[in-house]
Design an enzyme around this catalytic site. Structure first.
Site, PDB file in Angstrom:
ATOM      1  N   CYS A   1       4.827   6.687  -3.728  1.00  9.10           N
ATOM      2  CA  CYS A   1       4.176   5.411  -3.413  1.00  9.10           C
ATOM      3  C   CYS A   1       4.626   4.345  -4.404  1.00  9.10           C
ATOM      4  O   CYS A   1       5.211   4.635  -5.454  1.00  9.10           O
ATOM      5  CB  CYS A   1       2.661   5.565  -3.447  1.00  9.10           C
ATOM      6  SG  CYS A   1       2.000   6.418  -2.002  1.00  9.10           S
TER       7      CYS A   1
ATOM      8  N   HIS B 187       0.010   0.045  -3.790  1.00  8.66           N
ATOM      9  CA  HIS B 187      -1.350   0.100  -4.338  1.00  8.66           C
ATOM     10  C   HIS B 187      -1.397  -0.348  -5.797  1.00  8.66           C
ATOM     11  O   HIS B 187      -0.380  -0.430  -6.502  1.00  8.66           O
ATOM     12  CB  HIS B 187      -1.936   1.504  -4.180  1.00  8.66           C
ATOM     13  CG  HIS B 187      -1.225   2.577  -4.966  1.00  8.66           C
ATOM     14  ND1 HIS B 187      -1.495   2.835  -6.295  1.00  8.66           N
ATOM     15  CD2 HIS B 187      -0.277   3.478  -4.592  1.00  8.66           C
ATOM     16  CE1 HIS B 187      -0.743   3.838  -6.713  1.00  8.66           C
ATOM     17  NE2 HIS B 187      -0.002   4.247  -5.700  1.00  8.66           N
TER      18      HIS B 187
END
Length: 537
Positions: free
Chosen positions: A458, A439
């Site tokens: 992440c 992301h």
């Protein structure tokens, strides 16, 4: 009768006095069973050995008409050099194998029953040794998950591999690896390993004294002599001399070293650079060996188009037809919140993503902030839901926050799209049990750091829109005006790719670049150490 154990020892048994005429010698089911009776530690290979010899009507594999075939010499030589594959010479009884091979070579074409029987038993032993070697070199350990590696491991068929080697015509260019080739990176690291073992045998590259100040180009110091000597081992263009002057040639060599070790390429000999220079060659050998083991686990090809994120490098790489196209910097998980090692396929791009806060973060980080500041969640555009009922958000004032703790926590926090959302403007989704994805991030300043372990697991991208545009263009889906328009609305939009894109999240602390420069990085999660401590490198 002579039986050769897996440790290369000779077990004396009662001699068998049956006479066989010279010809195509054979073993048989009883002799194979007798071998495993005497060597129970090799029992995992019993089924393979029976199947292998049964398929060839029990004809010996390594000799013909009483004489060893060339493949026997080739394979034994291959095993003798197992240290070039990153393993200790103690892994295989190479000297004993060679000794027995030479001894039996003296009995070639002998019709003495004990010589014939010894060749038959050695044949079984050498086949099992090949199976062991093949699995160790071409497939690696059986359980990479033990070392936090959750990418599907490639498999090999040792029997088929052995049959292919035995049928091959040996010439000066023959290599058993052509029947089950390893990744290109493996072979590049193997060359480096051979060079480093040679350096180690010669006594290593020594240490550089620590200076009380940074040494810069133009300086003169005795330490500069040591620096020049040390860099000459990995930089063949650097001439070794006794000069104590920091000249432009040395500057170039030092910058290259810093680049290859993930340091700031200042060309200044500072404490961080000195520490890297002083890592002994023996430790580098172990590091290379551990990473060669990981390359054994990976399939040769990742797909026509695929992404690879190397955690210790803090980098994402894009490959087309197994050729490196471009890369970008990334941020990965902290030491205490590792980014997991696994693979899957990107299926969706999400523009203006909302953030469904993981429960651990909600409890440990956001809940304490809300208790301190009753307006915290509202000011950060967080919606609150009871349990997993995500239809109707509840107002923060309706909750008695001081009564909420880890044991009774039954809330879901979702941050709406916007400039403060930690996922930024786009995220890339691929199925996984770790709840990990790629992301964007509003914290762009973190990319200025060399070591970028800042996330909860992440992977944050430095150039997320570049990747989004690239993937969509590859599939004829990029419509710049429409995407810019939807980005301006701050409304979450899912876009499904026409074709899934494989992504591999890997862990390599050493590799070779396109110019065959060897790179080293820190073992940020301690996974090299775990491999080295438990495997016989």
């Amino acid at each position: 009768m002579i039986l050769f154990s897996c440790k290369g020892k000779v077990n004396s048994q009662k001699k068998v006095h049956s006479v066989k005429l010279p010809g195509i010698e054979k073993t048989d089911e009883n002799l194979i069973n007798l071998y495993f009776h005497n060597q129970p530690e090799d029992s995992i290979w019993k089924e393979d050995v029976h199947a292998f010899y049964k398929k060839r009507n029990y004809k010996l594999a390594w000799s013909y008409k009483g004489k060893f075939i060339p493949q026997a010499n080739y394979v034994i030589n291959m095993i003798k050099h197992i240290d070039e594959e990153g393993f200790s010479m103690e892994c295989f009884p190479t000297n004993d194998i060679w000794h027995h091979y030479i001894q039996l070579s003296d009995y070639q074409k002998s019709i003495q029953p004990e010589h014939i029987k010894a060749r038959e038993e050695f044949d079984i032993f050498l086949s099992i040794t090949f199976f062991k070697y093949a699995r160790k070199i071409w497939a690696g350990i059986n359980n990479p998950e033990k070392y936090d590696w959750f990418i599907s491991k490639k498999t090999i068929n040792e029997r088929e591999l052995l049959s292919s080697v035995l049928k091959a015509d040996l010439d000066s260019n023959f290599s058993a690896s052509k029947f089950h080739p390893l990744h290109k990176q493996y072979n590049l690291l193997k060359k480096t390993l051979i060079e480093y073992r040679k350096i180690a045998r010669q006594g290593g590259w020594g240490n550089i004294a620590k200076s009380t100040y940074n040494i810069k180009p133009g300086d003169t110091s005795e330490i500069i002599k040591q620096l020049r000597y040390r860099l000459s081992f990995e930089n063949k263009t650097l001439k070794v001399d006794t000069s104590s002057y920091f000249d432009s040639t040395l500057l170039k060599a030092l910058k290259k070293f810093q680049f290859c070790h993930g340091l700031d390429t200042t060309g200044i000999l500072d404490p961080f650079t000195t520490d890297e220079l002083n890592i002994p060659v023996e430790k580098r050998i172990l590091q290379i060996s551990a990473n060669m083991e990981r390359w054994r686990w990976l399939p040769e090809k990742g797909g026509d188009l695929y992404l690879a994120i190397n955690i210790p490098e803090y980098a994402l790489h894009v490959y087309e037809d197994n050729k490196h196209v471009w890369q970008m910097n990334v941020i990965v998980g902290k030491t205490l919140s590792h980014t997991p090692i696994f693979s899957n396929e990107i299926q969706f791009l999400v523009f203006n993503p909302s953030w469904n806060v993981p429960k651990s973060i909600a409890i440990k980080e956001l809940l304490p902030m809300q208790k301190k500041d009753p307006a915290y969640l509202s000011s950060h555009h967080m919606q609150i839901f009871l349990g997993n009922k995500l239809n109707n958000p509840v107002h923060p004032d309706s909750i008695v926050w001081h009564s909420i703790n880890e044991q009774n926590f039954n809330l879901t926090f979702i941050q709406t799209p916007g400039p403060e959302n930690p996922l930024g403007k786009v995220k890339f989704l691929f199925p996984n049990t770790f709840d990990v994805y790629l992301h964007d991030t509003p914290s762009k300043y973190l990319f200025t750091q060399k070591e970028r372990g800042f996330s909860h697991g992440c992977i944050r991208l430095e150039e997320p829109m570049k990747l989004a545009q690239y993937l969509l263009e590859q599939q004829g889906m990029w419509k710049e005006k429409e995407i810019n328009k939807l980005l301006g609305k701050e409304k979450e939009v899912f876009m499904k790719l026409k074709k899934k894109v494989p992504v591999y999240i890997v862990y390599f602390t050493t590799w070779m670049d396109g110019k065959e420069n060897v790179h080293f990085r820190k073992d940020i999660y301690g996974l090299d150490k775990k491999l080295i401590d438990e495997l016989n490198f």
